[in-house]
Design an enzyme around this catalytic site. Structure first.
Site, PDB file in Angstrom:
ATOM      1  N   ASP A   1      24.615  40.351  81.687  1.00 46.40           N
ATOM      2  CA  ASP A   1      24.841  39.392  82.759  1.00 46.40           C
ATOM      3  C   ASP A   1      25.709  38.256  82.249  1.00 46.40           C
ATOM      4  O   ASP A   1      25.388  37.600  81.251  1.00 46.40           O
ATOM      5  CB  ASP A   1      23.506  38.828  83.260  1.00 46.40           C
ATOM      6  CG  ASP A   1      23.705  37.730  84.302  1.00 46.40           C
ATOM      7  OD1 ASP A   1      24.145  38.054  85.413  1.00 46.40           O
ATOM      8  OD2 ASP A   1      23.418  36.557  83.988  1.00 46.40           O
TER       9      ASP A   1
ATOM     10  N   ASP B   1      29.591  40.421  87.978  1.00 43.21           N
ATOM     11  CA  ASP B   1      29.173  39.739  86.749  1.00 43.21           C
ATOM     12  C   ASP B   1      28.011  40.426  86.027  1.00 43.21           C
ATOM     13  O   ASP B   1      27.396  39.836  85.149  1.00 43.21           O
ATOM     14  CB  ASP B   1      28.802  38.287  87.046  1.00 43.21           C
ATOM     15  CG  ASP B   1      27.689  38.171  88.081  1.00 43.21           C
ATOM     16  OD1 ASP B   1      27.329  39.196  88.692  1.00 43.21           O
ATOM     17  OD2 ASP B   1      27.188  37.053  88.281  1.00 43.21           O
ATOM     18  N   GLU B   2      27.719  41.686  86.377  1.00 44.23           N
ATOM     19  CA  GLU B   2      26.586  42.361  85.748  1.00 44.23           C
ATOM     20  C   GLU B   2      26.905  43.844  85.559  1.00 44.23           C
ATOM     21  O   GLU B   2      27.415  44.498  86.468  1.00 44.23           O
ATOM     22  CB  GLU B   2      25.334  42.203  86.618  1.00 44.23           C
ATOM     23  CG  GLU B   2      24.041  42.474  85.888  1.00 44.23           C
ATOM     24  CD  GLU B   2      22.831  41.974  86.683  1.00 44.23           C
ATOM     25  OE1 GLU B   2      21.931  42.787  86.937  1.00 44.23           O
ATOM     26  OE2 GLU B   2      22.811  40.775  87.056  1.00 44.23           O
TER      27      GLU B   2
END
Length: 424
Positions: free
Chosen positions: A20, A119-120
């Site tokens: 993350d 974003d992950e």
């Protein structure tokens, strides 16, 4: 009936990393301006021209010093010289996200990477047998390289499967930087978790149903009679039981919770909607989008759900109801008619600020047996696919319904966005 014994020795430890990027949008915006995202108070907002615009991301300094975080409003941000406010630049964020994925290729092959969101990501690195030794060392190397290459910070949860890696990230690694859960230690970390909505995959509505069954913690869910869970929730009850017991067989690239396939859309309206007719215009636009998403995968569904959230001026309540139709469908007007039934039945006349629509109970669209007494039904379905193809080729705003040209419509505005925000 006694619950089954789980032999964890039969499940491999695949060494899954859930990566993350911390405060990704805000950090990218800060770095692009030559600022340190760890000390600069910066907020990313959806629309600089609207005082009520939502804050999409905030740097750690903005959260800690001024209490501004995701979900705050532009008008809540103090007028302080050191604060930096920027509009969302989704095109830039997507480009950086792609570059980050390219960096991951240095550690694992492409087929071992699943980009879960901008974003992950999930990476399968194995359990100490890969080229970069054990998963903890690999995770630290990735964090160090992200800082050196992009000046971005990250947190990484490690687990033997995707579910435990994700839970490890959310419940521990985001505080520590790197953490690892195994089949030996996950019980002491996961089972005390309460309320149940802290468990990934359990929302407020489901939590209330489980509470009514006397289940208040993940540990209680893990020990609850499997037969009763299956009776109450069907196949999902089986999955709740095994997930609470740390078992997940999903491959990177597949949904973490199998069987939860549905298509939906939710949006917080840019203003309060006072007129029911205006709300219906937006519902039609959203039904078009949900149906298009289902058709893109060649799917149709029987269960249509409508959620209406009232404005904070009305106390912020609302309703969420579902109805099942006789034949699975991916036809926009079928969804719209079902939503209108729900809207007329449950809407109480209050001011509307949020709408959500979903299509569930999914089946293959090609498997549907057409009704001989509805001769135009096959043509309506085919027309939907033709309209989708035109939009894919020439742009989403090339074919819009008439309601989108009214003051109530939102589709024209949203067609100019990338990922829900302006592409700058």
């Amino acid at each position: 009936m006694k619950n089954p014994n789980i032999d964890y020795g039969s499940y491999p430890d695949r060494g899954i990393l859930c990566v993350d990027m911390k405060s990704f949008y805000a950090s990218c915006a800060a770095v692009a301006r030559g600022l340190d995202p760890l000390i600069c108070p910066l907020a990313v907002v959806a629309d600089m021209e609207r005082r009520g615009s939502v804050v999409l991301a905030a740097t750690p300094a903005m959260k800690e010093k001024y209490g501004i975080r995701t979900g705050s409003r532009l008008f809540e941000i103090p007028s302080v010289p050191e604060i930096v406010i920027v509009s969302a630049q989704m095109k830039t964020y997507l480009e950086i996200s792609t570059q980050v994925t390219d960096l991951f290729h240095k550690f694992v092959p492409k087929e071992k990477i699943h980009t879960y969101s901008v974003d992950e990501s999930f990476l399968e690195v194995g359990n100490g047998e890969g080229r970069f030794s054990n998963p903890e060392e690999t995770a630290q190397m990735i964090i160090d390289e992200l800082k050196e290459t992009f000046h971005l910070d990250a947190a990484i949860g490690i687990g033997p499967n995707m579910l435990l890696a994700k839970l490890c990230l959310d419940l521990e690694a985001k505080k520590k930087g790197v953490a690892r859960w195994t089949y030996d230690n996950f019980r002491e970390k996961l089972w005390p978790v309460a309320p149940l909505s802290e468990m990934w995959g359990i929302g407020p509505r489901l939590e209330r149903r489980l509470n009514r069954m006397g289940i208040w913690s993940v540990g209680q869910l893990a020990k609850f009679p499997l037969e009763q869970l299956e009776k109450a929730f069907g196949v999902m009850g089986n999955q709740f039981f095994y997930h609470a017991n740390g078992v997940d067989l999903s491959d990177p690239g597949a949904p973490i919770i199998q069987g939860q396939v549905s298509y939906g859309k939710s949006q917080i309206l840019l203003r309060d909607y006072h007129k029911p007719e205006d709300v219906k215009y937006v519902i039609l636009e959203m039904c078009e989008e949900v149906a298009r998403r289902a058709r893109r995968k060649g799917h149709a569904g029987r269960t249509i759900s409508l959620g209406i959230g009232y404005s904070k001026t009305e106390g912020g309540s609302g309703f969420h109801r579902s109805v099942s139709v006789e034949h699975p469908t991916s036809i926009t007007m079928d969804l719209y008619r079902a939503c209108l039934v729900l809207f007329s039945r449950y809407y109480n006349g209050e001011v509307v600020r949020k709408i959500s629509i979903s299509l569930g109970n999914i089946t293959e669209d090609s498997d549907i047996q057409l009704d001989l007494f509805q001769h135009a039904r096959d043509r309506k379905r085919d027309l939907g696919y033709v309209m989708d193809e035109i939009r894919e080729r020439y742009g989403q705003d090339m074919l819009l319904r008439a309601v989108s040209w009214t003051d109530a419509g939102t589709a024209r505005h949203r067609s100019r966005l990338v990922g829900g925000h302006y592409a700058e």
